[in-house]
Write an enzyme that holds these catalytic residues in place. Sequence first.
Site, PDB file in Angstrom:
ATOM      1  N   GLU A 173       0.744  -1.452   0.093  1.00 30.28           N
ATOM      2  CA  GLU A 173      -0.101  -0.052   0.372  1.00 30.28           C
ATOM      3  C   GLU A 173       1.108   1.423  -0.064  1.00 30.28           C
ATOM      4  O   GLU A 173       0.914   2.173   0.746  1.00 30.28           O
ATOM      5  CB  GLU A 173      -0.710   0.398   1.553  1.00 30.28           C
ATOM      6  CG  GLU A 173      -2.123  -1.397   1.202  1.00 30.28           C
ATOM      7  CD  GLU A 173      -3.096  -1.341   2.449  1.00 30.28           C
ATOM      8  OE1 GLU A 173      -3.250  -0.421   2.999  1.00 30.28           O
ATOM      9  OE2 GLU A 173      -3.768  -2.591   1.956  1.00 30.28           O
ATOM     10  N   HIS A 414     -18.704  -9.376   4.402  1.00 34.50           N
ATOM     11  CA  HIS A 414     -17.370  -8.742   5.236  1.00 34.50           C
ATOM     12  C   HIS A 414     -17.067  -9.894   5.952  1.00 34.50           C
ATOM     13  O   HIS A 414     -17.661  -9.656   7.466  1.00 34.50           O
ATOM     14  CB  HIS A 414     -17.528  -7.348   5.413  1.00 34.50           C
ATOM     15  CG  HIS A 414     -15.901  -7.086   5.682  1.00 34.50           C
ATOM     16  ND1 HIS A 414     -15.416  -6.560   6.857  1.00 34.50           N
ATOM     17  CD2 HIS A 414     -14.439  -6.827   4.976  1.00 34.50           C
ATOM     18  CE1 HIS A 414     -14.329  -6.022   6.872  1.00 34.50           C
ATOM     19  NE2 HIS A 414     -13.592  -6.266   5.903  1.00 34.50           N
ATOM     20  N   HIS A 484      -8.540  -8.482   0.752  1.00 29.35           N
ATOM     21  CA  HIS A 484      -8.177  -6.792   1.145  1.00 29.35           C
ATOM     22  C   HIS A 484      -6.785  -7.788   1.903  1.00 29.35           C
ATOM     23  O   HIS A 484      -6.666  -7.902   2.211  1.00 29.35           O
ATOM     24  CB  HIS A 484      -8.587  -6.127   1.818  1.00 29.35           C
ATOM     25  CG  HIS A 484      -9.154  -5.374   0.931  1.00 29.35           C
ATOM     26  ND1 HIS A 484      -9.593  -3.553   0.607  1.00 29.35           N
ATOM     27  CD2 HIS A 484     -10.339  -6.112  -1.018  1.00 29.35           C
ATOM     28  CE1 HIS A 484     -10.009  -4.024  -0.505  1.00 29.35           C
ATOM     29  NE2 HIS A 484     -10.604  -4.827  -1.501  1.00 29.35           N
ATOM     30  N   GLU A 485      -5.383  -7.307   1.605  1.00 26.58           N
ATOM     31  CA  GLU A 485      -3.916  -6.883   2.273  1.00 26.58           C
ATOM     32  C   GLU A 485      -3.437  -8.657   2.009  1.00 26.58           C
ATOM     33  O   GLU A 485      -3.255  -9.234   2.958  1.00 26.58           O
ATOM     34  CB  GLU A 485      -4.456  -6.736   3.645  1.00 26.58           C
ATOM     35  CG  GLU A 485      -4.480  -5.374   4.352  1.00 26.58           C
ATOM     36  CD  GLU A 485      -5.958  -5.036   4.202  1.00 26.58           C
ATOM     37  OE1 GLU A 485      -6.975  -5.822   4.251  1.00 26.58           O
ATOM     38  OE2 GLU A 485      -6.065  -3.931   3.943  1.00 26.58           O
ATOM     39  N   GLU A 509      -9.098   3.728  -0.816  1.00 26.18           N
ATOM     40  CA  GLU A 509      -9.649   4.183   0.816  1.00 26.18           C
ATOM     41  C   GLU A 509      -8.399   5.142   1.208  1.00 26.18           C
ATOM     42  O   GLU A 509      -8.093   5.996   2.087  1.00 26.18           O
ATOM     43  CB  GLU A 509      -9.475   3.041   1.790  1.00 26.18           C
ATOM     44  CG  GLU A 509      -8.165   1.990   1.475  1.00 26.18           C
ATOM     45  CD  GLU A 509      -7.988   1.324   2.318  1.00 26.18           C
ATOM     46  OE1 GLU A 509      -8.806  -0.249   2.588  1.00 26.18           O
ATOM     47  OE2 GLU A 509      -6.724   0.288   2.655  1.00 26.18           O
TER      48      GLU A 509
HETATM   49  C1  NOJ Z   1      -8.845  -1.978   4.943  1.00 31.87           C
HETATM   50  C2  NOJ Z   1      -9.844  -2.484   3.742  1.00 31.87           C
HETATM   51  O1  NOJ Z   1      -8.579  -2.902   2.285  1.00 31.87           O
HETATM   52  C3  NOJ Z   1     -10.539  -1.558   3.515  1.00 31.87           C
HETATM   53  O2  NOJ Z   1     -11.177  -1.691   2.478  1.00 31.87           O
HETATM   54  C4  NOJ Z   1     -11.899  -1.982   4.887  1.00 31.87           C
HETATM   55  O3  NOJ Z   1     -12.709  -0.999   5.148  1.00 31.87           O
HETATM   56  C5  NOJ Z   1     -10.535  -1.628   6.342  1.00 31.87           C
HETATM   57  N1  NOJ Z   1      -9.323  -2.583   6.265  1.00 31.87           N
HETATM   58  C6  NOJ Z   1     -11.902  -2.577   7.687  1.00 31.87           C
HETATM   59  O4  NOJ Z   1     -11.589  -4.545   7.138  1.00 31.87           O
HETATM   60 CA    CA Z   2      -6.312  -1.742   2.802  1.00 31.87          CA
END
Ligand code: NOJ
Ligand code: CA
Length: 705
Positions: A173, A414, A484-485, A509
């Site tokens: 990132e 999620h 994600h991540e 984000e």
């Molecule tokens: C990082 C994620 O990239 C994001 O999309 C998410 O809202 C937050 N973590 C919380 O999980």
């Molecule tokens: Ca992220």
Amino acid sequence: MTRLLYVLLLVFAIQLSSLSAETLQSPDKKLTLTFSLTEKGEPVYTLLLNLKPVLEKSKLGILSSSGRGFSDGFVLSKVETSFFNNTWDPVWGEVKTIRNQYNEQAFTLIQPSEKNRTIILRFRLYNDGLGFRYEFPRQNQLGYFTVTGELTEFNLTGNHKAWWMPGDYDTNEYLYTTGPLSEINAFEVFASKEKGEKSQAGEAVVQTPLMMKSGDGLYLNIHEAALIDYPAMNLNVDRKTFSISAHLVPSATGAKAYLQTPAKTPWRTIIVTETATAILDSKLILNLNEPSVIENTSWIKPMKYVGIWWEMHVGKSSWNYSDTWNLKLADTDWKSLKPNGRHGATTERTKYYIDFAAKHKIDGVLVEGWNIGWEDWAGNWKEDVFDFVTPYPDFNVSELQDYAASKGVKLIMHHETSASATNFERRFDKAVSFMKKYGYDAVKTGYVGRIIPRGEHHDGQWMVNHYVRTAKGFADNQIMLDAHEPVRPTGLHRTYPNWMANEAARGNEFNGWSYGNTPEHETILPFTRLMGGPMDYTPGIFQIKLDYYQPGKKENVKTTLAKQLALYVTLYSPLQMAADLPENYERFPDAFRFIEEVAVDWDDTNYLEAEPGDYLTVARQAKGTDDWFVGAITDENGRLATINLSFLPRGKSYTATIFQDGTKAHWNSNPMEYVIKTETVSAEKTLSVQLAPGGGAAIILKPSK
Ligand code: NOJ
Ligand code: CA
């Protein structure tokens, strides 16, 4: 001198310095690979384009504590040459059909000093680049072994311009830095105000995909394909000799990988093209991955979604239900916690998003913060943060299941894991049963924080296996995945087409709560992160000025509104979020029409003009239709996008609806001004569309009625 004579001389020259040399040409004969062993029995290779070196003699080898390792003492026992040419249709993608054409050479190497231990080096030469990997066949002389390093070199011919981010074992990132290889300094970037989980790999270590341009205008891209059961590869850069070498992400013990024969490394890839658009056209990485292991893929569907998400990133609401801290998952009476009054994921608010989605042809609604555990989820390196099955008291999961179904909208699950992969794995089966029970068939996972098992990294072998395990586990249950991540993708969506998108880069984000992304950022991503697969960038922010939420806030989203629309076409993904709040979209219904209409799956793609870090214009044909969509974006400099419509069918008239920057639009001073124009066009026409500094344009092309 004839071409043949030149090749013969070249082979001869290589033979003088090595014991034997083999050559292979790409199907169009433009690329030439040579392979040989040095006097010490070290494997080396070179790569040429039009007979000019792209890679000088570069070493190959795997270091291991087993015997002398796998970098020298080899003799060549067998060379097998083969040719391959077929086509295949991806389940979803940028094009309907992909050609997979390469010439292959596999070298069987034996180490006499190690009881004739054997490895195979397999090379595949495409018209646009090279892939190669190490294979360790099953054999009595070699069972279990530990990889302590990898020698693979890419010895470049000069001080190329590079678009790079720091080598890091835990995050991608970052913003990209542009400059010559000689000036790479990752520590300077670390010292700047960057966020994210960091583990610095070294001053001159960068991540892949590494995008470069040579002094004579060649475009080069180094990455890997089919990363399975092995750590990700960062790259050491020698800033004086421009030799680049593999830098594997370590495991918790410091060793790089634990392997058992039969085993193979991921493919190491280098794409080499004469134009920037050809880099974006390349299917080399996908082709090096194995075909889909999922037989029935009818349940896998590209989609657009909205979500209870951006409102948390801009601080309007919270993931957590209460503000109580220091809670234990098992010992807390979650129903008796005092609500903080800002919780986003309520039944009522979710219904509002469902209504909006139903009204505007949006397929899904993601809800973050629906489940217990968010009170102290981040930063504590705590093992049991979430249980993945218990909603907060104000989120009625069965009521919402019925409501969403009645509106024809899909809820998206999620699962933030807080990087406690062990906890997620232990509870995985229950989490999946819960999803199936309540009708969820897509999930977004997340790995914010330091990894558990403690000491492991996001991009090490253990986690690489974890991501693949979860993708398989979700596939077995017909669930689509957006991670994600995770480690950055390497084309595995060919093999697991339910693994639709990943973050693994700096998404929109960051514009919510940090310095943000520079106007050039989205012009670099297609040449870097997206080379491995689709990104869940979450475009579509209309309320660009963020003091709207936080009075006094200076940093805004660093694009124009029209550019946010263009990103749906320029940043390819089969999952696209309309990331802003429904109430903001309701304020700009004419602009939102583009998001409603834009496709997420394509029969054809034409990259029309591009330069990494500067601009990109692409046209895509929506799956199963005659409709086309165009996206054009620029960096901080305004420019005139040239859109040659010759991709349209001849003799057919089209209506173009052009969403573009207003005449005074500017990413910083005036980001939200846009205009919408309509024109009748045909294949003979070239459109010239003015993009504002940091701006863009998005075009819908439909056959005229
Ligand atoms: C990082 C994620 O990239 C994001 O999309 C998410 O809202 C937050 N973590 C919380 O999980
Ligand atoms: Ca992220």
